[in-house]
Write an enzyme that holds these catalytic residues in place. Structure first.
Site, PDB file in Angstrom:
ATOM      1  N   TYR A 133      35.271  80.641  32.898  1.00 32.65           N
ATOM      2  CA  TYR A 133      35.031  79.642  33.947  1.00 32.65           C
ATOM      3  C   TYR A 133      35.299  80.313  35.286  1.00 32.65           C
ATOM      4  O   TYR A 133      36.442  80.508  35.679  1.00 32.65           O
ATOM      5  CB  TYR A 133      35.945  78.437  33.730  1.00 32.65           C
ATOM      6  N   LYS A 161      30.628  80.047  32.868  1.00 33.60           N
ATOM      7  CA  LYS A 161      30.278  78.912  33.728  1.00 33.60           C
ATOM      8  C   LYS A 161      30.338  79.441  35.153  1.00 33.60           C
ATOM      9  O   LYS A 161      31.408  79.719  35.686  1.00 33.60           O
ATOM     10  CB  LYS A 161      31.256  77.756  33.524  1.00 33.60           C
TER      11      LYS A 161
END
Length: 288
Positions: A133, A161
């Protein structure tokens, strides 16, 4: 694992306790109304970094219980407390989450060797897959393509992400890592990210705007840029209005208008004012 994932909102009562009934309603709304492919549980949108370990676990349990077998589930387990991250990675893997994710360690200025150790410690503790992330504007961690490449040498780290506006880096990563999953993290930039070849998107506004998100993604993939741009324009008008009124409060207020018990935000986020409530009603009427 490809497709449109809502970064799951969490319903809290006025005292800041998890509203389990409301959380289940948000999950059902995402699946039944917004038609998302998956849920990203425990991220920024879930107000995760203001929660205790036990609260995080309960949210992971509820999401799995309500959504199991209907959509893909990704558990964001990252924490500055590495022991907590490992504990949550094991917990969610045992629950049956399709993958785990972990935000880059933040606040302290960790060097890359420390960041690599963090990810390897988490993923090596479980039999699961991990999605990095990356959200530099909140963490202050800007990783280079060479550093991503080093992390991706671990086959269990399957993607990222990508919540950044660096489209040059995004293009370079798509070319360099064709077999890794790349999820766009900025809802307002979904069209250009899709053109550059992302495999899907993870977004907070998808809790209410998931149908339009899919329209953008699918139209752009087919090369119908005119349609995708038209829907992106409407989406960005919506996002602008939401941001001007308070991001998480307004998404929850819109859900309330649609009959979902989305509850309150966790302090120190402020409670919605009468003006914010009135504006959210206008936004809901205008766009939905």
């Amino acid at each position: 694992m490809k497709g449109i994932y809502s970064a799951l909102l969490v319903s809290f009562d006025k005292d800041g306790n998890i509203n389990e009934k409301g959380l289940r309603e948000i999950i059902r709304h995402n699946i039944d109304v917004c038609k998302i492919d998956g849920l990203y549980v425990g991220g920024s949108t879930g107000e995760n970094f203001m929660l205790s370990t036990d609260e995080k676990k309960r949210i992971f349990e509820i999401a799995m219980d309500e959504a199991k077998g209907q959509v893909k589930l990704i558990a964001q387990v990252g924490s500055v407390n590495l022991k907590e991250a490992v504990e949550l990675a094991k917990f969610t893997t045992d629950l049956g989450y399709d993958a785990i994710s972990a935000v880059t360690p933040f606040y302290y200025k960790f060097d890359f060797n420390e960041i690599k150790h963090y990810y390897e410690t988490i993923i090596n503790s479980v039999d699961n897959k991990l999605i990095i992330y990356s959200i530099p504007f909140l963490t202050g961690v800007n990783m280079s393509i060479e550093q991503f490449a080093e992390l991706f040498e671990n086959d269990k780290i399957i993607g990222v992400k990508f919540t950044a506006a660096d489209f040059y880096l995004l293009e370079r990563m798509r070319k360099a890592f064709p077999d890794k999953l790349i999820f766009a993290g900025f809802d307002e930039m979904m069209l250009p990210a899709t053109v550059l070849g992302v495999d899907g998107a993870i977004g907070s506004t998808f809790n209410v705007n998931g149908v339009r998100a899919r329209q953008i993604f699918e139209a752009a993939q087919k090369g119908d840029i005119e349609t995708a741009l038209e829907v992106q324009h409407v989406t960005n008008d919506l996002i602008t209005d939401i941001l001007n009124n308070g991001l998480y409060q307004t998404i929850k207020l819109i859900l309330q208008e649609q009959g979902v018990d989305a509850g309150y935000c966790r302090q120190p986020m402020k409670e919605a004012t009468e003006e914010m409530i009135a504006k959210a009603k206008e936004i809901n009427k205008k766009y939905f």
